[in-house]
Enzyme design. Structure first.
Site, PDB file in Angstrom:
ATOM      1  N   ARG A 162       0.827  -1.207   0.000  1.00 17.77           N
ATOM      2  CA  ARG A 162       0.000   0.000   0.000  1.00 17.77           C
ATOM      3  C   ARG A 162       0.869   1.268   0.000  1.00 17.77           C
ATOM      4  O   ARG A 162       0.600   2.223   0.722  1.00 17.77           O
ATOM      5  CB  ARG A 162      -0.972   0.012   1.190  1.00 17.77           C
TER       6      ARG A 162
ATOM      7  N   ASP B   1     -13.400  -3.461   6.867  1.00 21.14           N
ATOM      8  CA  ASP B   1     -13.587  -2.453   5.824  1.00 21.14           C
ATOM      9  C   ASP B   1     -14.765  -2.816   4.944  1.00 21.14           C
ATOM     10  O   ASP B   1     -15.157  -2.018   4.088  1.00 21.14           O
ATOM     11  CB  ASP B   1     -12.332  -2.368   4.947  1.00 21.14           C
TER      12      ASP B   1
ATOM     13  N   ASP C  43      -5.056   3.742  12.573  1.00 25.05           N
ATOM     14  CA  ASP C  43      -5.077   2.736  11.502  1.00 25.05           C
ATOM     15  C   ASP C  43      -3.705   2.081  11.353  1.00 25.05           C
ATOM     16  O   ASP C  43      -2.680   2.613  11.815  1.00 25.05           O
ATOM     17  CB  ASP C  43      -5.485   3.451  10.203  1.00 25.05           C
TER      18      ASP C  43
HETATM   19  C1  DGJ Z   1      -8.046   1.484   5.887  1.00 22.23           C
HETATM   20  C2  DGJ Z   1      -9.192   1.663   6.826  1.00 22.23           C
HETATM   21  O1  DGJ Z   1      -9.698   0.448   7.232  1.00 22.23           O
HETATM   22  C3  DGJ Z   1     -10.237   2.548   6.162  1.00 22.23           C
HETATM   23  O2  DGJ Z   1     -11.368   2.650   6.975  1.00 22.23           O
HETATM   24  C4  DGJ Z   1      -9.618   3.888   5.901  1.00 22.23           C
HETATM   25  O3  DGJ Z   1      -9.320   4.522   7.111  1.00 22.23           O
HETATM   26  C5  DGJ Z   1      -8.374   3.734   5.049  1.00 22.23           C
HETATM   27  N1  DGJ Z   1      -7.458   2.785   5.612  1.00 22.23           N
HETATM   28  C6  DGJ Z   1      -7.680   5.046   4.883  1.00 22.23           C
HETATM   29  O4  DGJ Z   1      -6.495   4.935   4.209  1.00 22.23           O
END
Ligand code: DGJ
Length: 615
Positions: A320, A425, A355
């Site tokens: 990523r 997610d 995160d």
């Molecule tokens: C992954 C998270 O799980 C999402 O909710 C979001 O915050 C993205 N990252 C942002 O890059």
């Protein structure tokens, strides 16, 4: 980590007279909760250095093996699905070597008797209070005995023990239920709310938030944020969370992680002034961080390439568009405490989404000496916990929500610092059902972030009604993750209605007892209910995934309602006696469409049939 003023500790000291090593088995007894914790401490009392190569936190021997291993497994976007297999002679295991407890396997495992359901059967469960590499293993020997263990994964693990040093493992929580998975869940839920979550948060009503991620991803302006906030506040949301994209020069994933400086050009001024404008809409403000990572294109990486996890001389893999910071290095931890602390210090922020979006590769540290490289994954976790200790103590009024690309680190180690977790997610209501069912086996509803998102859903393109999206999101801390601009006024009104309803029932969901009624059997029907702490209210939800032809209206039978108590269903006004709810049940009605749901809220009107306050 877990603590309760009534808990007791038992320490059993084992001494190896030849090697002069002590091993202390430490048991925490939480009698009020019917749970035990276990960890192990090793003490080097000898004159020599030695290395630990494998160490479990808990080990249990059972003189039988006619059991199933139940685990919570999956991947990104489909975390915590329940899997079950019968024990066979030899080893069966779940674990993670990804540097995080992982989307693939949750650090939970249970041995259950083959007939175990929600309400019947024996359960021996273990849950690791740790967010890094772990192994849970059940081994059946040649005589049909089983050994059940959990601890740090021995893969590439080693710990150097100098003279006089001690090493203590993270805790495992041990829970036994003689009445199926439901009772096991109640034990975990109460224990984690009272003895694991930080201070006041275990008993604090959680705000309804709107998160900007699926509303705008990286594409936002000051005006778009303010208008989103305005609409969120009008719908009844209480907290606005600005997700990724507010710092450095961040307009996509390729840059700036690590440079925790507001992107004022994009925010149309200082972060503080934006927050002030947002707060004028009558809503509080939360912010996203990903502190453990760094973009190769960042000031931080240019200044400190040596701060990244890497093997000297080898190419570092990006994932990523990021590298992982080496939290075994105290200088890196100090930087994170300073950088995140500065933003929290200077701005009125009441919530942080923490995160973590990639796992370890090239697992090496330029900070640690060659002979201690295998200590990196555990030292990383100790560094992370130190950072979280400092920040959550200093900003004890800030609500932290843990996230690792969704549920990649949904574990009690994180819940100790962050009393709620963004568990996936995947925001599609149908996909969420097995995820939330599995997660709820161990983690309390108050710890689960669940959002109503847009349709077509961004992960599956499925279209599900607002009623069902909301009903499913009410299996936890309901929030929103959508763009009001794309929604017509009728749907906006519906969302407002759902939020109003959630405000009415949120204490039932967040502090009540959860009973799962359907879902384990066929995955097409899910039903669950909450009874409030004072037993005055019951919230009941039913969802059918796919509809079928030629069906009749079925009934849904509730659990654990006192026989003689009278309840009124708040919409129809119909009065039910407790035994009617548990033995005959509530009529679901004909379900004609995929993804349809029903919800009922019951209010207690009397303790026994004789004294009904029937209006
Ligand atoms: C992954 C998270 O799980 C999402 O909710 C979001 O915050 C993205 N990252 C942002 O890059």
């Amino acid at each position: 980590m877990l603590s309760d003023e009534d808990s007791e500790t038992l320490e059993i000291v084992l001494r190896d007279a030849l090697k002069q090593v002590e091993v202390v088995l430490i048991f925490g007894v939480f009698e009020k909760y019917n749970a035990i914790t276990q960890s192990v401490l090793v003490r080097n009392c000898s004159q020599d250095v030695f290395h630990i190569e494998k160490i479990c936190s808990a080990s249990m021997d059972l003189l039988f093996s006619d059991m199933d291993l139940l685990q919570l497994s999956g991947a990104w976007g489909r975390e915590c699905h329940i899997k079950r297999r019968h024990l066979e002679q030899g080893k069966q295991a779940v674990g993670s070597t990804r540097g995080a407890s992982s989307h693939g396997q949750n650090p939970f495992a249970a041995l259950v008797s083959p007939n175990t359901t929600e309400d019947y059967g024996e359960v021996y469960a273990m849950n690791f209070v740790y967010s890094g590499n772990f192994l849970a293993e059940a081994e059946v020997d040649m005589h049909g005995n089983s050994r059940f263990q959990m601890g740090i994964h021995p893969f590439e693990f080693e710990w150097r023990m100098n003279l006089g040093e001690e090493f203590q493992t993270p805790e495992v929580v041990l829970v036994y239920s003689g009445n199926g998975l439901g009772q096991m869940s109640h034990t975990f839920h109460r224990l984690y709310r009272d003895c694991l979550m930080p201070g006041r948060f275990g008993n604090m009503e959680r705000p309804i938030l709107l998160n900007s991620w699926e509303a705008s991803y990286f594409q936002f302006t000051r005006n778009s944020l303010i208008s989103l906030t305005k609409q969120a506040a009008e719908a009844g949301a209480e907290l606005f969370v600005l997700d990724d994209g507010w710092f450095g020069k961040r307009d996509d994933t390729t840059t700036s992680v690590g440079d925790w400086i507001p992107y004022e050009e994009k925010l149309g001024g200082t972060l503080e002034s934006l927050i002030n404008d947002i707060q004028k809409q009558g809503i509080t403000f939360g912010l996203w961080f990903e502190p453990e990572m760094v973009s190769p294109d960042s000031k931080l990486y240019r200044e400190h390439p040596e701060w990244v996890i890497q093997v000297k001389g080898r190419r570092i893999e990006k994932s990523r568009d990021e590298y992982v910071l080496d939290l075994a290095n105290p200088a890196v931890c100090d930087y994170l405490i300073r950088a995140v602390g500065k933003i929290l210090e200077e701005n009125p922020i009441s919530y942080v989404k923490w995160d973590m979006n990639r796992n370890f590769t090239n697992t090496g540290s330029l900070f640690l000496p060659p002979e201690q490289q295998k200590e990196l994954p555990h030292r990383y976790m100790l560094g992370l916990y130190h950072v979280l200790d400092c920040l959550t103590e200093r900003f004890s009024n800030v609500l932290f929500e843990g996230c690792a690309g969704g549920g990649g680190r949904c574990d009690p180690g994180m819940l100790y610092y962050m009393p709620q977790i963004w568990i996936s997610d995947d925001t599609d209501a149908m996909e969420r059902l097995p995820i939330q069912y599995g997660t709820s086996l161990v983690y309390p509803s108050i710890g689960m972030g669940c959002h109503i998102s847009d349709i077509p859903n961004h992960q599956t393109e499925r279209r599900i009604s607002i009623e069902t999206r909301a009903a499913v999101a009410m299996w936890g801390n309901m929030g929103l993750e959508l763009d009001f601009e794309k929604i017509n006024s009728e749907d906006r009104q519906q969302i407002k209605k759902e939020i109003d309803f959630y405000k009415k029932v949120r204490t039932i969901v967040q502090f009540g007892d959860l009973y799962r009624l359907k879902g384990l059997e066929n995955g097409n029907e899910y039903a669950w209910m909450y009874i409030s702490k004072d037993r005055k209210n019951i919230l009941l939800t039913y969802v059918q995934v796919m509809s079928h032809p030629n069906t009749v209206s079925k009934r849904l039978r509730l659990k654990n309602v006192e026989k003689n108590v009278l309840y009124r269903e708040t919409v129809s006004g119909r009065i039910y006696q407790g035994c009617e709810l548990t033995e005959i049940g509530v009529a679901i009605g004909r379900i004609k469409r995929d993804g349809e749901s029903r919800q009922w809220l019951f209010e207690k009107i009397s303790d026994n049939t004789g004294e009904a306050d029937v209006k």
